[in-house]
Design a protein around this motif. Structure first.
Motif, PDB file in Angstrom:
ATOM      1  N   TYR A  85      -1.588  -6.168 -15.061  1.00  6.02           N
ATOM      2  CA  TYR A  85      -2.590  -5.910 -14.022  1.00  6.02           C
ATOM      3  C   TYR A  85      -2.933  -7.228 -13.335  1.00  6.02           C
ATOM      4  CZ  TYR A  85      -6.573  -3.835 -11.637  1.00  6.02           C
ATOM      5  OH  TYR A  85      -7.437  -3.378 -10.674  1.00  6.02           O
TER       6      TYR A  85
ATOM      7  N   THR B 256     -11.608   0.301 -10.778  1.00  8.93           N
ATOM      8  CA  THR B 256     -10.318   0.426 -11.462  1.00  8.93           C
ATOM      9  C   THR B 256     -10.457   0.727 -12.952  1.00  8.93           C
ATOM     10  OG1 THR B 256      -8.178  -0.671 -11.705  1.00  8.93           O
ATOM     11  CG2 THR B 256     -10.113  -2.039 -12.030  1.00  8.93           C
TER      12      THR B 256
ATOM     13  N   SER C  34       0.732  -1.895  -5.365  1.00  7.92           N
ATOM     14  CA  SER C  34      -0.617  -2.383  -5.093  1.00  7.92           C
ATOM     15  C   SER C  34      -1.495  -1.245  -4.593  1.00  7.92           C
ATOM     16  CB  SER C  34      -0.566  -3.506  -4.052  1.00  7.92           C
ATOM     17  OG  SER C  34      -1.858  -4.007  -3.778  1.00  7.92           O
ATOM     18  N   GLU C  35      -2.676  -1.117  -5.183  1.00  2.00           N
ATOM     19  CA  GLU C  35      -3.677  -0.116  -4.784  1.00  2.00           C
ATOM     20  C   GLU C  35      -3.109   1.308  -4.799  1.00  2.00           C
ATOM     21  OE1 GLU C  35      -6.780  -0.467  -4.473  1.00  2.00           O
ATOM     22  OE2 GLU C  35      -7.274  -2.499  -3.839  1.00  2.00           O
TER      23      GLU C  35
ATOM     24  N   ARG D  83       0.861  -1.179   0.000  1.00  2.00           N
ATOM     25  CA  ARG D  83       0.000   0.000   0.000  1.00  2.00           C
ATOM     26  C   ARG D  83       0.899   1.231   0.000  1.00  2.00           C
ATOM     27  NH1 ARG D  83      -3.100  -3.486  -0.921  1.00  2.00           N
ATOM     28  NH2 ARG D  83      -5.173  -3.876  -0.011  1.00  2.00           N
TER      29      ARG D  83
ATOM     30  N   VAL E  94      -7.182   3.467 -13.550  1.00  2.00           N
ATOM     31  CA  VAL E  94      -5.998   2.630 -13.372  1.00  2.00           C
ATOM     32  C   VAL E  94      -5.846   1.604 -14.493  1.00  2.00           C
ATOM     33  CG1 VAL E  94      -4.850   0.956 -11.874  1.00  2.00           C
ATOM     34  CG2 VAL E  94      -5.934   2.979 -10.874  1.00  2.00           C
TER      35      VAL E  94
ATOM     36  N   GLU F  25      -1.131  -4.340  -8.813  1.00  2.00           N
ATOM     37  CA  GLU F  25      -2.077  -5.271  -8.203  1.00  2.00           C
ATOM     38  C   GLU F  25      -3.175  -4.470  -7.532  1.00  2.00           C
ATOM     39  OE1 GLU F  25      -1.079  -9.137  -6.104  1.00  2.00           O
ATOM     40  OE2 GLU F  25      -1.688  -7.893  -4.408  1.00  2.00           O
ATOM     41  N   SER F  26      -4.418  -4.793  -7.856  1.00  2.00           N
ATOM     42  CA  SER F  26      -5.544  -4.096  -7.245  1.00  2.00           C
ATOM     43  C   SER F  26      -6.765  -4.997  -7.311  1.00  2.00           C
ATOM     44  CB  SER F  26      -5.817  -2.779  -7.981  1.00  2.00           C
ATOM     45  OG  SER F  26      -6.687  -1.956  -7.239  1.00  2.00           O
ATOM     46  N   GLU F  27      -7.750  -4.670  -6.501  1.00  2.00           N
ATOM     47  CA  GLU F  27      -8.981  -5.462  -6.516  1.00  2.00           C
ATOM     48  C   GLU F  27      -9.720  -5.221  -7.827  1.00  2.00           C
ATOM     49  OE1 GLU F  27     -12.929  -6.357  -3.739  1.00  2.00           O
ATOM     50  OE2 GLU F  27     -11.388  -4.926  -3.074  1.00  2.00           O
ATOM     51  N   TYR F  28     -10.223  -6.300  -8.407  1.00  2.41           N
ATOM     52  CA  TYR F  28     -10.985  -6.195  -9.645  1.00  2.41           C
ATOM     53  C   TYR F  28     -11.860  -7.437  -9.769  1.00  2.41           C
ATOM     54  CZ  TYR F  28     -11.907  -4.981 -14.587  1.00  2.41           C
ATOM     55  OH  TYR F  28     -12.488  -4.632 -15.772  1.00  2.41           O
TER      56      TYR F  28
ATOM     57  N   VAL G  69      -5.945   3.094   0.716  1.00  2.00           N
ATOM     58  CA  VAL G  69      -6.158   2.949  -0.720  1.00  2.00           C
ATOM     59  C   VAL G  69      -6.276   4.325  -1.355  1.00  2.00           C
ATOM     60  CG1 VAL G  69      -7.737   2.093  -2.480  1.00  2.00           C
ATOM     61  CG2 VAL G  69      -7.304   0.729  -0.431  1.00  2.00           C
TER      62      VAL G  69
END
Length: 323
Positions: free
Chosen positions: A195, A180, A150-151, A121, A184, A170-173, A322
């Motif tokens: 990604y 995103t 990440s994020e 983070r 992003v 790296e991120s939530e998707y 985030v």
């Protein structure tokens, strides 16, 4: 196994990876990790803080992954992360901390180098140029091979990429976390960055296996997340029901449908669903054979458009980390 490239620096991984955050330290987890490798999964994702939540120790999950890799090092890409701490309410990214963290992770993993090293983070008090500049030095020293964030915000990603080419964000998707897509994801396409999508099954919600709040164990961390609480839960369950109906018509599982949709969003995207069980790994890999037509994609867009999820995706403290 189908593969995908992350970035333009030479990193290539299986089209689906494996997230290890929730794996307990036991023989079944070793069996799952080694079985996934046997099935062709080459990307294993961990972090220095995984596995130590209950007792505040670092490196617990990394040690598990390291044991599973004995004799198999050349078959896998190991990704790990630094930056989230037990001692501070903010992530860290100063040069001294980066160096301390990489040495600790190498020791825990039992490896000579880490393939993909992420800042977990952003540290908003430390210039990203310092953090990534230190990581670039670690590449020169042979301790890591590729760099990721990440994020992180688009602005931070651009600044970092100017210091040293990033291989992955790296991120939530997932079908219920599509924020995103605004900035992003297009930026990774523009800059040629891979990604890596974590929680691609909505922390298990999109599997269709969670029908009530009581299905979550009493000590399950997801109980703290707004999307799993109260009326949010019920509204999100309605969306999952529609996904289940479509998956039944496609003769696949809801998980496979959700992962196939993610894979269709761009060649640079690699989802890393997490599971403790080898049969779930095998099932998830079936997503690679699910074909989605233009009509299928339009239906998915109709039943799960951006913003459909009810509730914030993180608890309050994590939201503060985030960008």
């Amino acid at each position: 196994m189908k593969t995908r490239k992350l970035g333009n620096q030479g990193l290539e991984v299986s089209a689906l990876g494996l997230g290890t955050m929730m794996m307990p330290d036991n023989e079944e987890s070793i069996h799952t990790l080694q079985g996934a490798i046997d099935l062709g999964v080459t990307m294993l994702d961990t972090a220095d803080i995984y596995g130590g939540f209950e007792h505040g120790r670092y490196g617990e999950n990394e040690k598990l992954v390291g044991r599973a890799l004995r004799g198999r090092r050349d078959q896998v890409i190991v990704a790990t992360k630094f930056g989230i701490t037990y001692s501070s309410e903010k992530p860290k990214g100063d040069a001294a901390y980066v160096r301390k963290s990489v040495d600790a992770s190498l020791y825990s993993l039992g490896l000579d180098y880490i393939d993909l090293y992420y800042q977990h983070r952003p540290d908003v008090e430390v210039p990203i140029e310092e953090t990534v500049g230190t990581m670039a030095d670690l590449v020169k020293e042979g301790k890591i091979r590729y760099i990721g964030l990440s994020e992180a915000s688009p602005e931070r990603i651009r600044r970092a990429h100017a210091v040293h080419p990033l291989s992955a964000i790296e991120s939530e998707y997932s079908l219920w976390s599509r924020e995103t897509e605004d900035e992003v994801l297009p930026l990774t396409q523009e800059l040629g960055i891979g990604y890596v999508a974590f929680s691609p099954l909505g922390r298990g919600f999109l599997t269709g296996q969670i029908k009530s709040f009581d299905d979550l164990p009493a000590d399950d961390y997801r109980r703290m997340y707004p999307r799993f609480q109260g009326e949010n839960f019920n509204k999100n369950l309605e969306v999952v029901a529609l996904i289940e109906e479509m998956a039944a018509r496609k003769e696949c599982t809801p998980s496979q449908l959700a992962l196939a949709w993610l894979l269709s969003r761009g060649e640079q995207i690699v989802p890393i669903p997490g599971t403790k069980h080898l049969d779930r790994v095998r099932q998830n890999l079936g997503a690679l054979d699910v074909q989605l037509s233009a009509d299928d994609l339009a239906e998915i867009e109709r039943i799960s458009p951006q913003g459909i999820a009810s509730g914030q995706r993180f608890a309050e403290l994590e939201l503060n980390w985030v960008e």
